[in-house]
Design a protein around this motif. Structure first.
Motif, mmCIF file in Angstrom:
data_model
loop_
_atom_site.group_PDB
_atom_site.id
_atom_site.type_symbol
_atom_site.label_atom_id
_atom_site.label_comp_id
_atom_site.label_asym_id
_atom_site.label_seq_id
_atom_site.Cartn_x
_atom_site.Cartn_y
_atom_site.Cartn_z
ATOM 1 N N ASN A 1 0.824 -1.208 0.000
ATOM 2 C CA ASN A 1 0.000 0.000 0.000
ATOM 3 C C ASN A 1 0.858 1.259 0.000
ATOM 4 N N GLU A 2 1.928 1.231 0.782
ATOM 5 C CA GLU A 2 2.765 2.428 0.899
ATOM 6 C C GLU A 2 3.429 2.738 -0.442
ATOM 7 N N ALA A 3 3.982 1.699 -1.096
ATOM 8 C CA ALA A 3 4.646 1.920 -2.384
ATOM 9 C C ALA A 3 3.624 2.403 -3.414
ATOM 10 N N ALA A 4 2.445 1.782 -3.409
ATOM 11 C CA ALA A 4 1.416 2.142 -4.385
ATOM 12 C C ALA A 4 0.952 3.583 -4.174
ATOM 13 N N PHE A 5 0.786 3.959 -2.919
ATOM 14 C CA PHE A 5 0.328 5.317 -2.635
ATOM 15 C C PHE A 5 1.337 6.340 -3.159
ATOM 16 N N MET A 6 2.621 6.099 -2.879
ATOM 17 C CA MET A 6 3.649 7.042 -3.345
ATOM 18 C C MET A 6 3.716 7.083 -4.871
ATOM 19 N N TYR A 7 3.554 5.936 -5.468
ATOM 20 C CA TYR A 7 3.687 5.812 -6.930
ATOM 21 C C TYR A 7 2.582 6.605 -7.642
ATOM 22 N N GLN A 8 1.342 6.408 -7.173
ATOM 23 C CA GLN A 8 0.262 7.152 -7.820
ATOM 24 C C GLN A 8 0.393 8.646 -7.541
ATOM 25 N N LEU A 9 0.905 8.995 -6.358
ATOM 26 C CA LEU A 9 1.123 10.408 -6.044
ATOM 27 C C LEU A 9 2.140 10.998 -7.015
ATOM 28 N N PHE A 10 3.212 10.260 -7.227
ATOM 29 C CA PHE A 10 4.257 10.724 -8.145
ATOM 30 C C PHE A 10 3.678 10.951 -9.556
ATOM 31 N N ALA A 11 2.928 9.969 -10.059
ATOM 32 C CA ALA A 11 2.355 10.105 -11.409
ATOM 33 C C ALA A 11 1.463 11.344 -11.481
ATOM 34 N N ARG A 12 0.680 11.559 -10.444
ATOM 35 C CA ARG A 12 -0.295 12.663 -10.491
ATOM 36 C C ARG A 12 0.374 14.014 -10.278
ATOM 37 N N VAL A 13 1.404 14.048 -9.439
ATOM 38 C CA VAL A 13 2.126 15.319 -9.284
ATOM 39 C C VAL A 13 2.810 15.662 -10.608
ATOM 40 N N LEU A 14 3.296 14.637 -11.268
ATOM 41 C CA LEU A 14 3.897 14.848 -12.586
ATOM 42 C C LEU A 14 2.841 15.357 -13.572
ATOM 43 N N GLY A 15 1.581 14.929 -13.374
ATOM 44 C CA GLY A 15 0.502 15.466 -14.188
ATOM 45 C C GLY A 15 -0.244 14.459 -15.040
ATOM 46 N N THR A 16 -0.194 13.173 -14.669
ATOM 47 C CA THR A 16 -0.921 12.200 -15.478
ATOM 48 C C THR A 16 -1.695 11.192 -14.626
ATOM 49 N N ASN A 17 -2.793 10.720 -15.167
ATOM 50 C CA ASN A 17 -3.524 9.598 -14.568
ATOM 51 C C ASN A 17 -3.238 8.300 -15.319
ATOM 52 N N ASN A 18 -2.164 8.270 -16.078
ATOM 53 C CA ASN A 18 -1.794 7.041 -16.785
ATOM 54 C C ASN A 18 -1.279 6.017 -15.778
ATOM 55 N N LEU A 19 -2.206 5.348 -15.112
ATOM 56 C CA LEU A 19 -1.854 4.362 -14.083
ATOM 57 C C LEU A 19 -2.525 3.022 -14.374
ATOM 58 N N PRO A 20 -2.123 2.380 -15.479
ATOM 59 C CA PRO A 20 -2.681 1.051 -15.763
ATOM 60 C C PRO A 20 -2.189 0.069 -14.712
ATOM 61 N N ASP A 21 -2.920 -1.005 -14.479
ATOM 62 C CA ASP A 21 -2.445 -2.002 -13.517
ATOM 63 C C ASP A 21 -2.895 -3.398 -13.936
#
Ligand SMILES: Nc1nc2c(c(=O)[nH]1)N[C@H]1C(S)=C(S)[C@@H](COP(=O)(O)OP(=O)(O)OC[C@H]3O[C@@H](n4cnc5c(=O)[nH]c(N)nc54)[C@H](O)[C@@H]3O)O[C@H]1N2
Ligand SMILES: Nc1nc2c(c(=O)[nH]1)N[C@H]1C(S)=C(S)[C@@H](COP(=O)(O)OP(=O)(O)OC[C@H]3O[C@@H](n4cnc5c(=O)[nH]c(N)nc54)[C@H](O)[C@@H]3O)O[C@H]1N2
Ligand SMILES: [Mo]
Length: 774
Positions: free
Chosen positions: A169-189
């Motif tokens: 959960n911790e890694a996933a939370f940081m990862y999606q935060l990083f993608a979104r701060v960068l400016g994308t919702n490109n988070l396929p899984d």
């Protein structure tokens, strides 16, 4: 014996076939996890780990998402959990010389099995543009290369961030935060290829895309229906729950085109009686359904429920529940009266008597659970089929009461948690609002790409940086050849990985592999030893503590890697302190507390011995947060799978000795297969009708619209008691046959369980290395 990596790739030339088994596990099952191939991985480290699997101060088994019972046994693991642990905890390392010895071109012929058996990746490696080899690279340089590429993009949507469901959960939370701060919702899984149909259907019908039961509900149920799932292999501890449920009087109905051993009988590997005794019977009724026939079956059962109500007014339906909590009943009733028995028979291949029997079982049971997995989700009508599961449950109020409910059984051990943490290309605005508020930025709102659209975007040259937090997208996604040529078009591909797989071999112009710690390993950061958290299939969240020292101090935790990339790319933009999150995972959990619904006081709650259970409207209080505020009984148009004469419907499934694209051995014990995977299971009468023999070598052609046939060559036919008109082969090999555009309506999940195929005698021998696909 010290473990050794195989030099030569494995051969399928000597496949042995024996009759399938009719029961699963037994103590032999647990010992089987130490089969020869895995012995090569080195079992000494594993012995210690076995006692800590799924224990309260231990680590969460990284194999499947099956929940832990309240009372845990000394050995709370199964055979396949044992394999997963052995595979990860091996002391075998990919040596530095490997990268010099093997060009990427030479690795292209290698099987997933061979790649995985090379050992753990222990240092970051980089493949520069125009080169055919990876070379060791420092962590700082790797982060720098990634940061430069990301910062050089015209728009963040030119990057895509894939996640596989083992991430914490911790890694996933940081990862999606990083993608979104960068400016994308490109988070396929990986969920896009897995239970996406479940999420879509249940969100619509009951307002939450997750199981509506707790573990103990299995023990209180009087009827458990298992559809499209092979628990003996993929969720072995479920058999223990089923055994206990049966002791309490529950009946079990299994619906499956294959007579899977674990659905027929079971010997508990963890009890003496299970070792010496006779297997207990699991399924009281077994419906050998045709592939894709479930929606028709469910409608036929619902129709019978409604007819029974007509005969016994007020006795069959749960009128109070329907009136209070549901809408759509009248339209549904009208629609069900039109269900065509002939169409049901064609779609299911089942007799009227068989359907009457299951309908009567349903009507005469007070507490019913319906469990399902990939045999339901990976169909064109997967979403609608799941809506029909919910319809059937709602008719008799089988939701939000003990022993009853919907039980989608998840795949990867933390795939559900990753979603809860925001790994989804279409998270709702409420989540994005909370995220933006916590970190002082405006998250992007446009939906991102999912797994299938991500491949399309790669193919169109729209994705310049592709990153994977675990997993093996190229092995897992449909249309292998297309997907691989798409991946080659990207500029940089980055993988966080434990072991080698296909996605390291087929890369972008530049490529980086970042070696990470697995769940078994001790993770120490600046503030001391860390734990991570995971969520299981029934929404229970708890801590996982690594147990053994990593075999190299070059490997980093996923959190340290995500944080390192984010820091290198963004610095302290918006005041986000990535390094503080790495130093102390409590900092991440504090953020999670304030962003993720149900996770308030996350640090405190995850330190409890049992963790905690996330709130769940339907389960807790029959609360349905749908668009209408009620559970929706829905009307869904039946669609028949069109399989022309002389063709078969093919499903792609898992052998007993694999975890998705990870192959543990070439055996599939319960189905009677040894020493090979290039097999296609076909009913003996279908073989005869097609003029083919058992044991013949064939080519398999997938026919899709006007596109050229996709092909898989050199497969051995195996006469097998599957449903008529249906065939089965293993994924990932058979993924080459699944067209990228063949996806489930509404969820875009690849249709991996109903591929129209033609079979022809072959000149290609069943051979060494990857199968021939051109
Ligand atoms: N050991 C091990 N454990 C695993 C995994 C693994 O690979 N290995 N994978 C994990 C993951 S990610 C997942 S998603 C789960 C997967 O768990 P499962 O869904 O059990 O996996 P599959 O092998 O795809 O099996 C699908 C089952 O559905 C049946 N089926 C196929 N089509 C139909 C249909 O149309 N109707 C019906 N009624 N049945 C059908 C097949 O015969 C088969 O028994 O397991 C998880 N656990
Ligand atoms: N034809 C067909 N295709 C399918 C399916 C099917 O039934 N049929 N099933 C689909 C389903 S349900 C799923 S979930 C997907 C699976 O898709 P993925 O999740 O992408 O694939 P896996 O094979 O589970 O990924 C294995 C790799 O993960 C890495 N790994 C293992 N442990 C860790 C870890 O702790 N951390 C990190 N960072 N990496 C780790 C290793 O390098 C390993 O090679 O496949 C889908 N594809
Ligand atoms: Mo999955």
């Amino acid at each position: 014996m010290s473990p050794k990596a195989p030099k030569e790739d494995f051969s399928d030339a000597n496949i042995e076939v024996s009759p399938p088994k009719d029961y699963a596990a037994g103590l032999g099952g647990v010992f089987h996890s130490m089969e020869p191939a895995l012995k090569n991985m080195g079992v000494a480290r594993t012995a210690k780990l076995m006692l800590k699997i799924n224990h309260k101060d231990g680590f969460d088994c990284m194999s499947c998402a099956w929940p832990d019972p309240g009372h845990r046994k000394i050995a709370e693991f199964c055979e396949n959990g044992g394999k997963a642990v052995t595979w990860e905890a091996t002391p075998l390392k990919v040596p530095r010389s490997f990268w010099k010895e093997h060009s990427l071109t030479s690795l292209e012929d290698k099987t997933e099995y061979w790649l995985g058996m090379q050992g753990r990746i222990t240092e970051p490696v980089y493949k520069p543009k125009g080169q055919d080899h990876y070379e060791p690279v420092s962590w700082d340089r790797a982060f720098g290369i990634i940061a430069d590429q990301l910062n050089g993009l015209e728009h963040a949507n030119e990057a895509s961030f894939y996640t596989s469901g083992r991430a914490s959960n911790e890694a996933a939370f940081m990862y999606q935060l990083f993608a979104r701060v960068l400016g994308t919702n490109n988070l396929p899984d990986c969920s896009n290829m897995c239970h996406e149909s479940t999420g879509t259907a249940m969100q619509y019908s009951v307002g939450i895309g997750k199981s509506t039961i707790a573990y103990d509900d299995f023990l209180e149920s009087d009827l458990i229906i298992i559809m499209g799932q092979n628990p003996g292999t993929n969720h072995p501890r479920m058999l223990t729950a089923l055994q206990e449920a049966k002791k309490n009087g529950a009946k079990v109905v299994a619906i499956n085109p294959l007579p899977e051993a674990g659905l027929i009988g079971y010997k508990d590997p963890q009890s003496v009686k299970g070792y010496v005794g006779k297997p207990i019977e699991i399924a009281d009724q077994f419906l050998k359904i045709r592939l894709g026939g479930d929606m028709a079956l469910l409608q036929a059962i619902s129709k019978r429920v409604l007819e029974a109500e007509k005969r016994n007014p007020g006795k069959v339906l749960d009128h109070d529940f329907i009136a209070r909590h549901c809408d759509g009943f009248e339209a549904f009733e009208a629609h069900m009266s039109q269900v065509d028995d002939r169409e049901v028979e064609q779609a299911t291949g089942l007799s009227t008597a068989e359907i009457d029997e299951i309908a009567n079982r349903y009507i005469n049971s007070e507490r019913v659970i319906i469990a399902w997995a990939m045999g339901i989700t990976q169909h064109r009508k997967g979403v609608d089929t799941i809506k029909e599961i919910i319809n059937l449950l709602l008719l008799r109020g089988n939701m939000g009461k003990p022993g009853a409910g919907a039980s989608p059984v998840r795949g990867h051990s933390n795939v559900q948690g990753d979603r809860t943490m925001g790994v989804w290309e279409q998270m709702p605005d409420s989540f994005l609002d909370a995220l933006g508020k916590e970190f002082n930025f405006e998250p992007p709102r446009d939906h991102g790409v999912d797994a299938v659209h991500g491949i399309r975007a790669l193919d169109e040259g729209k994705i310049k940086v592709w990153m994977g937090l675990g997993g093996n997208l190229l092995g897992a996604i449909s249309d292998t050849n297309l997907a691989e040529s798409a991946m080659r078009k990207t500029k940089l591909s980055v993988q966080f990985s434990t072991k080698l797989n296909r996605s390291h071999v087929i890369t972008g112009e530049e490529a980086i592999i970042l070696p990470v710690l697995g769940r078994t390993e001790i993770d120490v950061q600046l503030s001391g030893p860390q734990y991570v958290t995971v969520e299981d299939s029934v929404c229970a969240v708890h801590a996982s503590h690594g147990q053994v020292k990593a075999i190299s101090d070059q490997m980093r935790s996923e959190i340290a890697v995500v944080g390192g990339i984010a820091h290198a790319t963004l610095g302290d933009k918006y005041g986000i302190d990535w390094l503080a999150m790495i130093d102390d995972y409590d900092v991440i959990r504090d953020h999670i507390s304030r962003v993720v619904p149900g996770c308030e006081n996350y640090n405190e709650k995850t330190r409890r011995r049992d963790g905690f259970v996330l709130p769940n409207g339907p389960r807790d209080e029959r609360r349905f947060e749908t668009e209408t505020g009620k559970a929706r009984i829905s009307v869904n148009e039946l669609e028949h799978i069109d399989c022309p004469p002389g063709r078969l419907l093919l499903q792609t499934m898992r052998s007993h000795d694999q975890f998705n694209t990870t192959i543990y051995s070439l055996n599939d014990r319960y189905r009677g297969i040894k020493n090979g995977r290039s097999v296609i299971f076909i009913h003996p009468e279908d073989l005869a009708e097609l003029g083919l023999a058992d044991g013949q070598t064939v080519d398999i052609f997938s026919e899709w619209k006007n596109e050229p046939d996709r092909v898989l060559r050199g497969f051995r036919t195996v006469a097998f008691p599957t449903a008529r008109g249906c065939a089965a082969a293993y994924f990932p090999e058979a993924n080459v046959l699944v067209p990228l555009d063949s996806t489930a309506i509404g969820s875009n999940t690849p249709v991996s369980k109903a591929i129209v195929i033609r079979i022809e005698p072959s000149n290609t021998p069943v051979g060494v290395g990857r199968p021939v696909t051109v």
